[in-house]
Write a protein that holds these residues in place. Structure first.
Motif, short mmCIF file in Angstrom:
data_model
loop_
_atom_site.label_atom_id
_atom_site.label_comp_id
_atom_site.label_asym_id
_atom_site.label_seq_id
_atom_site.Cartn_x
_atom_site.Cartn_y
_atom_site.Cartn_z
N SER A 149 0.83 -1.21 0.00
CA SER A 149 0.00 0.00 0.00
C SER A 149 0.86 1.26 0.00
N LYS A 150 0.28 2.37 -0.40
CA LYS A 150 0.95 3.66 -0.25
C LYS A 150 1.18 3.90 1.23
N GLN A 151 2.33 4.49 1.54
CA GLN A 151 2.72 4.59 2.95
C GLN A 151 1.72 5.39 3.78
N VAL A 152 1.22 6.48 3.25
CA VAL A 152 0.27 7.28 4.04
C VAL A 152 -1.00 6.48 4.32
N ASP A 153 -1.46 5.71 3.34
CA ASP A 153 -2.65 4.87 3.55
C ASP A 153 -2.37 3.77 4.57
N LEU A 154 -1.18 3.18 4.47
CA LEU A 154 -0.80 2.10 5.39
C LEU A 154 -0.78 2.61 6.83
N LEU A 155 -0.15 3.74 7.06
CA LEU A 155 -0.04 4.26 8.43
C LEU A 155 -1.39 4.69 8.98
N ASN A 156 -2.22 5.27 8.14
CA ASN A 156 -3.57 5.65 8.60
C ASN A 156 -4.38 4.42 8.98
N GLU A 157 -4.30 3.40 8.13
CA GLU A 157 -5.08 2.19 8.38
C GLU A 157 -4.60 1.46 9.62
N LYS A 158 -3.28 1.38 9.80
CA LYS A 158 -2.74 0.69 10.98
C LYS A 158 -3.04 1.45 12.26
N THR A 159 -3.04 2.78 12.19
CA THR A 159 -3.40 3.58 13.37
C THR A 159 -4.83 3.29 13.78
N LYS A 160 -5.71 3.20 12.82
CA LYS A 160 -7.13 2.89 13.11
C LYS A 160 -7.28 1.49 13.70
N GLN A 161 -6.47 0.55 13.20
CA GLN A 161 -6.58 -0.83 13.69
C GLN A 161 -6.10 -0.99 15.12
N ILE A 162 -5.01 -0.30 15.48
CA ILE A 162 -4.44 -0.51 16.81
C ILE A 162 -5.03 0.43 17.86
N SER A 163 -5.80 1.41 17.42
CA SER A 163 -6.42 2.32 18.38
C SER A 163 -7.45 1.58 19.23
N VAL A 164 -7.55 1.93 20.52
CA VAL A 164 -8.49 1.25 21.43
C VAL A 164 -9.92 1.72 21.22
N PHE A 165 -10.12 2.79 20.48
CA PHE A 165 -11.46 3.26 20.16
C PHE A 165 -11.51 3.62 18.68
N PRO A 166 -12.73 3.62 18.12
CA PRO A 166 -12.84 3.85 16.67
C PRO A 166 -12.46 5.28 16.28
N LEU A 167 -11.73 5.37 15.14
CA LEU A 167 -11.33 6.67 14.62
C LEU A 167 -12.09 7.03 13.35
#
Length: 529
Positions: free
Chosen positions: A396-414
């Motif tokens: 994936s494009k790096q910005v998309d990858l980091l956004n998606e991973k941040t959403k996945q590991i966050s304890v609440f929905p973003l």
């Protein structure tokens, strides 16, 4: 290690034209002969056998033997050259520029795709023989594209002037490149093997063509690869009728332009010229142009009348060089070829050429997109697992990858999609009321809806940014891993030189690639070393 597969179509690294070709879209089907599946080679064999001039075989074999006179030829390569004399023997061909020390990794992938396809064809069609060919692009003149290679992020460049065909270029000055490179790679057993290969290839041969032949043979001769230099008088003699046709009638321009009109929805890879030929000597490669009844060599005082240029062609055909439009035709005239294997850009321009082949009465080859691979270490694969990354994530494009991973590991929905949907429903209700009472309020309702949706989106971005700060350490590890595997945000195979991986793996590198790459599978290979 992640186990998901990455198709070429979903990788994000191919153009719409190549994706549509791989998906066999109906609008492209008139632009190629047969799609590359194993079963289609039976008809291709029959057509090529019926249309190929077998008198060319003897000349081809004689030229190959001459070109291999000073090369240590493996038993299998020698056998393959001899087989080309037989009418039941065919070639699978790839071509590549004479990149310094092979250039990027995909040089290896093209040749390995070619070798492996001949093996598959022999299994499927045992009554025929199949020879892998590497066509050296010795007549190219784009020296700036080939005069360097990258090792561990550092460029090693050959500083030299070149004006003629690169294959005829003297290797003088490459000792300086060797000295710098030798210091960089150390003195391990594998490093010494790399240095020996560079030294024997480039410091013991006088031209770039000879050096590249030695190098490719050293890497792949064991597996029967046959290396061909088309910059040769006897081979050019076989192409004289087609060069004469081009000089007198210039039909290639018309045929290719007609095909390009069918590709209007795609970026065009190459555009034809009125005459698609160069005039060459050791220090010259310039276009042939026809002006006011005279054939002129561009940027020189050289010119010919019609009778003079035809005399020159008959007596010195080696001085005429096909450009990117006619080079494929030249290849297919002198080789009993079934399939051309190339990268996306190459397949793109081959798709412009079928009508030219039809007009020339030459069989159009099957077009196969070469293998692509991502080479990873076990350590990198374990990192991906630990970070819960799939291969699709890493492509994936790096910005998309980091956004998606941040959403996945966050304890609440973003993701505020639910809240936005609720807002839209509420404003739909308000709009309905306004419509029934005072329609002049509808504009104000819509403006308020836009404002509040935008406010939610801004809150979403701020929250995502705050969570990225919170998970900085994890995201940095993800970024570092992706940057290792995709240097300069590009495919590894377009950046790294094989020597970087040979340094750690030695001879097993090529053996591993040969065992893993499957030419007819249309997906990225993830190869763990």
């Amino acid at each position: 290690m992640p186990t998901d597969c990455i198709s070429f179509q979903n990788s994000g690294y191919f153009t719409d034209l190549i994706i549509d070709y791989l998906n066999q879209k109906s609008n492209l089907q008139s632009l190629y002969n047969r799609f590359p599946i194993l079963e289609n080679f039976e008809s291709q064999i029959q057509e090529k056998q019926a249309n190929f001039n077998d008198s060319h075989r003897k000349i081809l074999v004689t030229v190959l033997k001459q070109q291999y006179e000073t090369v240590a030829v493996s038993k299998l390569t020698k056998q393959n050259i001899e087989l080309l004399s037989n009418s039941d023997s065919f070639t699978v061909t790839t071509g590549h520029q004479l990149n310094l020390f092979t250039g990027p990794l995909y040089f290896l992938y093209k040749i390995i795709s070619t070798i492996n396809l001949t093996k598959e064809l022999k299994t499927k069609y045992p009554n025929s023989n199949f020879v892998p060919i590497y066509w050296m692009a010795t007549e190219d003149h784009d020296f700036e594209e080939i005069n360097y290679f990258t090792f561990k992020g550092k460029k090693f460049r050959w500083n030299k002037e070149s004006t003629g065909p690169v294959g005829r270029l003297s290797t003088e000055g490459l000792d300086q490149v060797f000295d710098v490179f030798a210091k960089e790679i150390g003195s391990s057993t594998n490093a010494n093997a790399i240095k020996k290969l560079f030294r024997e290839s480039y410091l013991n041969h006088s031209t770039l063509a000879d050096a590249t032949r030695f190098l490719a043979n050293a890497l792949f001769g064991e597996w029967g690869l046959v290396i061909l230099d088309g910059d040769q008088q006897d081979l050019k003699k076989m192409f004289i009728p087609y060069v004469k046709e081009e000089l007198l009638y210039q039909k290639s321009n018309t045929a290719v332009l007609e095909t390009i009109s069918k590709l209007k929805d795609y970026p065009i890879q190459v555009n034809p010229r009125p005459i698609n030929l160069f005039y060459i000597n050791d220090t010259l490669r310039e276009r042939i142009v026809f002006e006011n009844g005279v054939y002129k060599i561009n940027n020189t005082p050289i010119q010919f009348s019609e009778s003079e240029i035809l005399f020159e062609l008959e007596n010195n055909p080696e001085n005429f060089s096909p450009n990117v439009i006619l080079r494929p035709l030249y290849q297919e005239v002198i080789l009993p070829n079934l399939c051309y294997i190339g990268g996306g850009g190459e397949i793109g321009y081959w798709l412009e050429l079928k009508k030219l082949f039809e007009a020339s009465k030459v069989t159009f080859p099957i077009l196969l997109l070469r293998n692509s691979a991502l080479v990873v270490t076990e350590k990198q694969a374990k990192k991906a697992d630990k970070l819960s990354l799939s291969w699709q994530d890493l492509f994936s494009k790096q910005v998309d990858l980091l956004n998606e991973k941040t959403k996945q590991i966050s304890v609440f929905p973003l993701d505020f999609s639910m809240q936005k949907e609720l807002l839209k429903n509420q404003f739909s209700y308000l709009e309905n009321i306004a419509n029934q009472t005072d329609k002049s309020f509808i504009g104000a309702v819509k403006a308020q809806e836009v404002k509040q949706i935008k406010g939610l989106e801004n809150l979403e971005k701020r929250l995502l940014k705050a969570q990225k700060r919170k998970y900085t350490e994890t995201l940095e590890r993800i970024t570092d891993l992706q940057n290792e595997l995709f240097p300069n945000r590009s495919l590894q195979e377009r950046q790294n030189n094989f020597s970087e991986f040979y340094l750690e793996n030695g001879e097993s590198l090529i053996e591993k690639l040969l065992s893993e790459l499957k030419p007819l599978e249309k997906e990225f290979n993830i190869i763990t070393l």
